[in-house]
Design a protein around this motif. Sequence first.
Motif, PDB file in Angstrom:
ATOM      1  N   THR A 154     -12.008  -1.609  -3.517  1.00 63.11           N
ATOM      2  CA  THR A 154     -11.281  -2.815  -3.118  1.00 63.11           C
ATOM      3  C   THR A 154     -11.071  -3.675  -4.358  1.00 63.11           C
ATOM      4  N   ILE A 155      -9.848  -4.109  -4.591  1.00 65.85           N
ATOM      5  CA  ILE A 155      -9.503  -4.891  -5.786  1.00 65.85           C
ATOM      6  C   ILE A 155      -9.413  -6.369  -5.408  1.00 65.85           C
ATOM      7  N   TYR A 156     -10.105  -7.182  -6.199  1.00 64.17           N
ATOM      8  CA  TYR A 156     -10.135  -8.632  -5.934  1.00 64.17           C
ATOM      9  C   TYR A 156      -9.433  -9.386  -7.055  1.00 64.17           C
ATOM     10  N   ASP A 157      -8.864 -10.518  -6.717  1.00 66.22           N
ATOM     11  CA  ASP A 157      -8.276 -11.409  -7.710  1.00 66.22           C
ATOM     12  C   ASP A 157      -9.408 -12.125  -8.445  1.00 66.22           C
ATOM     13  N   ASP A 158      -9.416 -12.070  -9.786  1.00 68.16           N
ATOM     14  CA  ASP A 158     -10.505 -12.653 -10.567  1.00 68.16           C
ATOM     15  C   ASP A 158     -10.629 -14.157 -10.381  1.00 68.16           C
ATOM     16  N   SER A 159      -9.525 -14.843 -10.156  1.00 70.39           N
ATOM     17  CA  SER A 159      -9.577 -16.301 -10.076  1.00 70.39           C
ATOM     18  C   SER A 159      -9.874 -16.803  -8.664  1.00 70.39           C
ATOM     19  N   THR A 160      -9.307 -16.170  -7.653  1.00 71.27           N
ATOM     20  CA  THR A 160      -9.480 -16.652  -6.283  1.00 71.27           C
ATOM     21  C   THR A 160     -10.503 -15.861  -5.488  1.00 71.27           C
ATOM     22  N   GLY A 161     -10.779 -14.609  -5.899  1.00 68.77           N
ATOM     23  CA  GLY A 161     -11.689 -13.760  -5.143  1.00 68.77           C
ATOM     24  C   GLY A 161     -11.056 -13.108  -3.939  1.00 68.77           C
ATOM     25  N   ASP A 162      -9.747 -13.302  -3.757  1.00 68.29           N
ATOM     26  CA  ASP A 162      -9.063 -12.690  -2.617  1.00 68.29           C
ATOM     27  C   ASP A 162      -8.789 -11.211  -2.868  1.00 68.29           C
ATOM     28  N   VAL A 163      -8.729 -10.449  -1.784  1.00 67.65           N
ATOM     29  CA  VAL A 163      -8.410  -9.022  -1.871  1.00 67.65           C
ATOM     30  C   VAL A 163      -6.934  -8.856  -2.183  1.00 67.65           C
ATOM     31  N   THR A 164      -6.635  -8.104  -3.237  1.00 68.75           N
ATOM     32  CA  THR A 164      -5.246  -7.878  -3.632  1.00 68.75           C
ATOM     33  C   THR A 164      -4.767  -6.460  -3.353  1.00 68.75           C
ATOM     34  N   GLY A 165      -5.682  -5.557  -2.994  1.00 66.76           N
ATOM     35  CA  GLY A 165      -5.263  -4.186  -2.710  1.00 66.76           C
ATOM     36  C   GLY A 165      -6.428  -3.220  -2.839  1.00 66.76           C
ATOM     37  N   THR A 166      -6.115  -1.962  -2.821  1.00 64.37           N
ATOM     38  CA  THR A 166      -7.112  -0.904  -2.976  1.00 64.37           C
ATOM     39  C   THR A 166      -6.614   0.121  -3.976  1.00 64.37           C
ATOM     40  N   LYS A 167      -7.570   0.827  -4.576  1.00 72.11           N
ATOM     41  CA  LYS A 167      -7.241   1.894  -5.522  1.00 72.11           C
ATOM     42  C   LYS A 167      -8.200   3.053  -5.272  1.00 72.11           C
ATOM     43  N   ALA A 168      -7.649   4.270  -5.137  1.00 72.62           N
ATOM     44  CA  ALA A 168      -8.459   5.463  -4.860  1.00 72.62           C
ATOM     45  C   ALA A 168      -8.300   6.471  -5.983  1.00 72.62           C
ATOM     46  N   PHE A 169      -9.431   6.977  -6.478  1.00 67.49           N
ATOM     47  CA  PHE A 169      -9.454   8.049  -7.478  1.00 67.49           C
ATOM     48  C   PHE A 169      -9.731   9.363  -6.735  1.00 67.49           C
ATOM     49  N   ASN A 170      -8.842  10.343  -6.880  1.00 64.21           N
ATOM     50  CA  ASN A 170      -8.939  11.602  -6.136  1.00 64.21           C
ATOM     51  C   ASN A 170      -9.015  12.783  -7.092  1.00 64.21           C
TER      52      ASN A 170
END
Length: 857
Positions: free
Chosen positions: A446-462
């Motif tokens: 789960t990817i978070y915004d460094d300044s707000t802490g909000d979730v900005t998306g997801t990234k999967a390594f396959n």
Amino acid sequence: MSVLVLLFFTGLPCVHAQSRLLKQKFRSPVVRGTVTSLLEDVARRSGVIIEYSSYCLSDKTLSLAEGETTLGEALQHILTGQRVTVVEKNNKLLVMASTVVLPEEALIGHHALYGFVQEEERLEPLPFAVIRELPSGPACQSNIYGYYNLSLPEGRHVLEVSYAGYLSKTVEVVVEEPVRMNLLLKPVTMPEVRVEAANMLRKDGGNRINKDQSEVYNNILGESDPVRSLYLLPGNIESQETTGALLVRGGDPDQSVFLLDGNRVFNPSHLLGEISIANSTSVKSIRQFKGDFPASIGGDGISSITEVNTKDGNMDRWNGQAHAGFLSGAFTIEGPLQKGRTAMMVSFRNNWSKPVLKTLDDNYNIHFYDIHFKLTHLFNPNNKLMVSGYLGKDRLNLMQSDYQNLQIWGNSLGTINWNHVFGTKAFVNTTFNISNYRNLAGMKFTIYDDSTGDVTGTKAFNNYASIRQCEAKTQVELIPSTAVQFRLGGRFTHTVIHPFNSSITPDLQEKFGYYKPMKPLPFTEAALYGESEIRLTPDWLIRPGIHFTSYWFRNYNYNSFQPRFFTAYRTRKDQQLFFSYSQMTQYLHQVSSPFLGVNSEFWVPSTGLLRPVESSQFDLGYSIHLKKGLHFSAEAYYKKMNNVTNFTDNGNIFYDEDTWEQDILSGKGWSYGAELLGTKSYKKWFMQLSYTFSWNWRQFAELNNGEKYPFRYDRRHILNLTATYHPSAHWDLNLLLHFNTGDCLLLPPGVSPQINSGPAAISDSRPMEYGPSVYDTSSYRTIRDPSTYRVNFNTNFYFNTGKRIKHKISAAVYDVFQSSHWSMPDIWATGESFYSVTPAANYLFNFTFYLSYTLSF
């Protein structure tokens, strides 16, 4: 000619006497006289001319007993202790001077007693059974297919046949020519019959698992797991981080090879190693080599070889077994398709879609199954064909609040095995194998915004890869006498690694068809080997051998000569010393990336840049076997490894067909230490203690400033104590105590642990507490996990409701005291330029109660 030359170099005398004259019978009265006078008397009564020179004979006085005898028996009695040899020429016997004493029974006709040791009614071959002439004559062991061959002098003999878990049997046989005899044993339940095989002169350094060990080490299903019992032996390490792969004497996971009916299994476990793929109902024998490697082994793994052989199937009647536990159910059935000629065995196991009891952490979702199949056909007493197969798959999904870890792996195998008895002194085994393995590993963040802490998306390594291995091999066992045996064989193996593109996507991709195949990595091995097993005296055995392999990968070729040597010397009837030296070469590398989870495996072949892994190992041991049921053994070993592998710092952790060789490091490794094993039987008790004291090191020019550092699984102390108590024939109780010091983890520049909560260590001596990792470019650091201990307890209750219907109820507690398990550290990327490490206590099982029921019919 080769046999005579070998005997000459080992110091054994050659008796050039044909059997025709020596087998001639005559009747002798009681006669007393000197050696020369008795020779004259025997020549006159038998009618055979005997020529000799008196200067090579002593003048001692002895007697011949009254009765019918052969010329060979009479001459053996007269010439015992004399430095002579006997040669038949021109229809007469010549007694000639020799530099060595005439061997015992050299002039008495010997014939082979051979056949198979089998279970009564079932006709299941019993490997490693002991056949011994009473009271103190020669002895041998059946091979892995139950075949035995014992050379005996002419006359009447009484033999004892014994095998663990079966009633010992005494048989009488008259040998006047080669005799084929299948020896049948009857199984027993309680108390178990023990075979004190250690009193025999050791033939190799292999370890075998007996019933007591497998009963003690119960797994999460509440069912004895004979394969996992290997962890009770010294020198063996288990780790969920390596999906349960054996780690032996400082070796990497890929350096320990698992063979199922002679066919390689690339991942022989379920649930990250908590359950093996072989259940107790289908297993016939288990043997492990880790110090002494026979010449037949080479090219696969340099640390250990585990051989698991399954049952052939009941040739007499249909029977089966059903098993149900909190996590899964299993069913096995076997029986004759044609009584006494053709049998089959099928075993199936599958976990429940909704487990009866929640044995796993809520974050884990698991599914697994496996199928075993075997068909055996006896064409005639000399030819047997076995066709076997295995299919299994695991899916494990770990869900956390900010990441998801997905693991999918599976094996499929097929084996054709042919046994042929060739004459009275040879046994041939030929095998054709195919093994397939697929592995998918993915991690989603789960990817978070460094300044707000909000979730900005997801990234999967396959990542996904597969491997296929096809193999043909044959071995000939030649047994010219009880004192000399030869094994010669060859093997041809073709392996193809199918790497697929690694990808970064918003979601995990678990469909194999999604991944685009890249250029295959095929390689080929051809091997020839030979070894001789020679008994220099009744108390001294040597086994020299040589293994040669030739390897091809594209334009790269590598030839390897691997000498092997084993010797055992019995200092007293109950004590032995043994020594072995082995050189090993391994061509297939498995490099595990920690960045994609616990099961992300990269299989790559040896190349001109990534050379084959090689090892040299010395092993010295001592064993004592006392009459009061006490057995103790100790081994000291030293092993050096070249071309072991590791990932480069910040290298491309995904497979790339143009750069993968540059992303893998090659270095050195060392392992040395001592291993102790003790067992004690007393009335209704059986206890075993194993202890390992070892050092394990790695060295890479590109890591830790080129200095040696502790191997990831450098556990200084490992202790296992097991106890089994049988209050009655229907009840047993088992206890396992396990302790090991912590593993090591080398942190590269850029990662440094901060003090927080939870025990850990920054070095071998200074305690430290784990916390989140922070960026630090100063230097490499080594952290050590805390020590781990675990107590398991289980009990089994047996009862019958008919002649053939048997019941077993098992109850147990895994990790009674809820001890800490610090395994599978999370290591993952938090930035574009470096990787961060968060050591965490991830594990599948903690305190777990389980109950299971088994029905045999």
